[in-house]
Design an enzyme around this catalytic site. Structure first.
Site, mmCIF file in Angstrom:
data_model
loop_
_atom_site.group_PDB
_atom_site.id
_atom_site.type_symbol
_atom_site.label_atom_id
_atom_site.label_comp_id
_atom_site.label_asym_id
_atom_site.label_seq_id
_atom_site.Cartn_x
_atom_site.Cartn_y
_atom_site.Cartn_z
ATOM 1 N N ARG A 218 0.826 -1.239 0.000
ATOM 2 C CA ARG A 218 0.000 0.000 0.000
ATOM 3 C C ARG A 218 0.849 1.274 0.000
ATOM 4 O O ARG A 218 0.420 2.310 0.523
ATOM 5 C CB ARG A 218 -0.952 0.050 1.203
ATOM 6 N N ASP B 124 -6.900 -3.280 -7.099
ATOM 7 C CA ASP B 124 -7.605 -3.790 -5.925
ATOM 8 C C ASP B 124 -7.934 -5.242 -6.200
ATOM 9 O O ASP B 124 -8.140 -5.624 -7.366
ATOM 10 C CB ASP B 124 -8.882 -2.989 -5.663
ATOM 11 N N TYR C 173 -15.140 -12.292 0.328
ATOM 12 C CA TYR C 173 -15.927 -11.100 -0.006
ATOM 13 C C TYR C 173 -17.226 -11.483 -0.718
ATOM 14 O O TYR C 173 -18.289 -10.917 -0.450
ATOM 15 C CB TYR C 173 -15.113 -10.131 -0.868
ATOM 16 N N ARG D 1 -3.402 6.208 0.444
ATOM 17 C CA ARG D 1 -3.888 7.369 1.182
ATOM 18 C C ARG D 1 -2.850 8.054 2.061
ATOM 19 O O ARG D 1 -3.085 9.158 2.549
ATOM 20 C CB ARG D 1 -5.104 6.974 2.021
#
Lengths: 350, 350
Positions: A38, A87, A164, A42
């Site tokens: 990552r 992703d 998921y 962000r």
């Protein structure tokens, strides 16, 4: 005479192999190569600016954005590898599954998968479904051509993808996933076989486009006992990894007890989270190159703590046949990016 | 002649020690004693009915409700131990900290604790603050007097309590908690010292009231590396457990790598989650009695899977000097209680 051009992207300008790839092969290297899970994300203000008006899945489907976001941490931190910005649900959406990534929640699936009919409705991924990834990688390779930076491809492993789809979104205990696994193993195995095929196609597209290595993320595998992992998950992850033509990294969180089983799935490198010291991990998977494993939370600590913990990780990593420095999980959004830059400097001088 | 009355609550009517306590002492027992973490709770319709109009913390403060809720699973499942119905934040609230338990979220703290001033504002727990627990235990012991059911007391460990106070509520990565730990170790240690004192008082009240044993829950300890656990957590958990006069059980989730360190905190029994097989755990903490470790999700499986997994746990538990059968974490709310009843029958006939 112009400098010799490297034969492949995996070579540097002087014809030697990139540091990351030498470490993967267990060669003696002057220092561990370093990148961060990552690293594109962000924690970077330039990422937040670029994503201000663009949804997560849209940003993964636009080659210009994928290229730019993937390169941002390389420019900033001078890491030894870029990892394709994507992703784990990107290939599922590309194969026609109705899902979205909701900010603050994660992937949300419109119709959870619970029956054999649900499973047979999942169609294979056609390489053309993810042409945007091929384009993005070619853009990236052009940008990275004159550098020693490796490009790592990216996919989610069948168990985590299945979780998921079965839960309909993120879950803490994966109870519905395990209920399907135990209660309807035929449905479970059919689902994972389809997901393994989709994941493999997704990785093959990336390899054909020219990535130097790939990482298979099985984020939630650590929720399983080793017995269940071996019975319900390992064969499917093996089907993804077997025979891929580039080096493979395999990672999950909380997988201390699973490392030997995960190593059997066929990866060249096993990622380790911060809970298992690398010297302990080395004794559990003898002969494997390791990746990891600084606790991402340590990056919030004062610099002397970061430096001391990083040196401990480097020292423990010397017990493995090879070591790629990384965190034990992804960079947290609240991380100060300057600490990451300084950490790379420390490792480059290690 | 009337039957001889047992000398203490820990003895059964015929004067022998209760099965759970014999197992704790490593005595040879005909079968493992069995109870379930969160056996009193949302899996039981009679619990949901009782809690319909009563908040969680209110229900923990009313001795009649604590007694009834604690006994519900004993009546239903014939487990070998009752565990005091409470919550880890009960002693914090009793010591004046403004917090609540929000349904669907968990504990929420009005003013997170981040500075030395915040820490020094936390006052000690006075035994009279938790008089309701004393009353509840005396009610329970009267109900259990003619039975072989042990009563286990309950408290949260300093690290987990600190995590709620620092984060202000539940958190996935405990990043703020670790930031305080690394960045301000004096504040961290002062906070944990106060929490250890509160927890110890809370357990001493329960022991004085007559519980047979206590369990210290360090729910989130598994988020720490062993080095951090030893440095920042172990001394405080040791301060809680050292010298308590009844048998002690110590449990956390995802603590496979921490078992040796957790065993050093001074408990008689180490709880193990489902990720670490009990025979592996036995080799990591030689000489310790173990508790666990069926995956709570297995209870959603068809009965043959439940039975086979339970038998595996029993077989692996034989490698330890003693074994208390339990789950590897709490009963999930969606669990069918009839499966728990049947599981107890299986173990009683093991």
């Amino acid at each position: 005479m112009p400098p010799r051009r490297p034969d492949t992207h995996s070579e540097t300008m002087d014809g030697t192999m990139k540091l990351l790839l030498r470490a993967v092969r267990g060669e003696i290297v002057p220092r561990p190569p370093v990148w961060f899970m990552r690293q594109a994300g962000r924690s970077l203000p330039e990422y937040r600016a670029l994503r201000a008006d663009v949804g997560m899945l849209e940003s993964c489907r636009r080659p210009d954005l994928v290229c730019e976001i993937t390169l941002q941490p390389v420019r900033r931190h001078q890491v030894d590898a870029a990892i394709l910005f994507s992703d784990i649900v990107v290939p599922l959406q590309a194969a026609g599954i109705d899902l979205d990534i909701v900010a603050g929640t994660g992937p949300v699936v419109a119709s959870p998968v619970r029956t054999m009919d649900d499973v047979t409705a999942i169609r294979p991924l056609d390489p053309t479904d993810v042409a945007f990834v091929d384009t993005a990688i070619r853009l990236l390779l052009a940008e990275l051509a004159e550098t020693e930076t490796a490009l790592i491809g990216f996919a989610g492993a069948p168990f985590t993808l299945a979780s998921y789809l079965v839960e309909g979104g993120p879950s803490r205990h994966h109870a519905k996933t395990k209920a399907l696994m135990y209660g309807a193993p035929d449905v479970w195995n059919a689902l994972c076989a389809r997901l393994a095929a989709i994941t493999r196609t997704f990785l093959e597209v990336q390899i054909a486009a020219g990535v130097d290595a790939v990482q298979l993320f099985d984020s939630w595998a650590g929720s399983l006992s080793e017995a269940d992992y071996r019975r319900f998950v390992l064969p499917h992850s093996k089907a993804v990894l077997d025979g891929l033509s580039v080096p493979k990294i395999h990672f999950g969180v909380g997988t201390g007890e699973l490392l030997p089983a995960m190593a059997e799935a066929g990866a060249d490198v096993v990622g380790v989270d911060w809970r298992t010291p690398l010297d302990v991990a080395a004794s559990r998977v003898p002969g494997k190159v390791l990746q990891g494993n600084l606790d991402p939370c340590v990056l919030t600590a004062p610099w002397p703590v970061v430096a001391s913990e990083a040196r401990r990780v480097i020292a423990e990593g010397k017990k493995a046949p090879g070591h790629i420095f990384n965190l034990g999980h992804g960079v947290l959004p609240e991380t100060d990016p300057d600490v990451l830059t300084r950490l790379v400097e420390l490792i480059r001088n290690a």
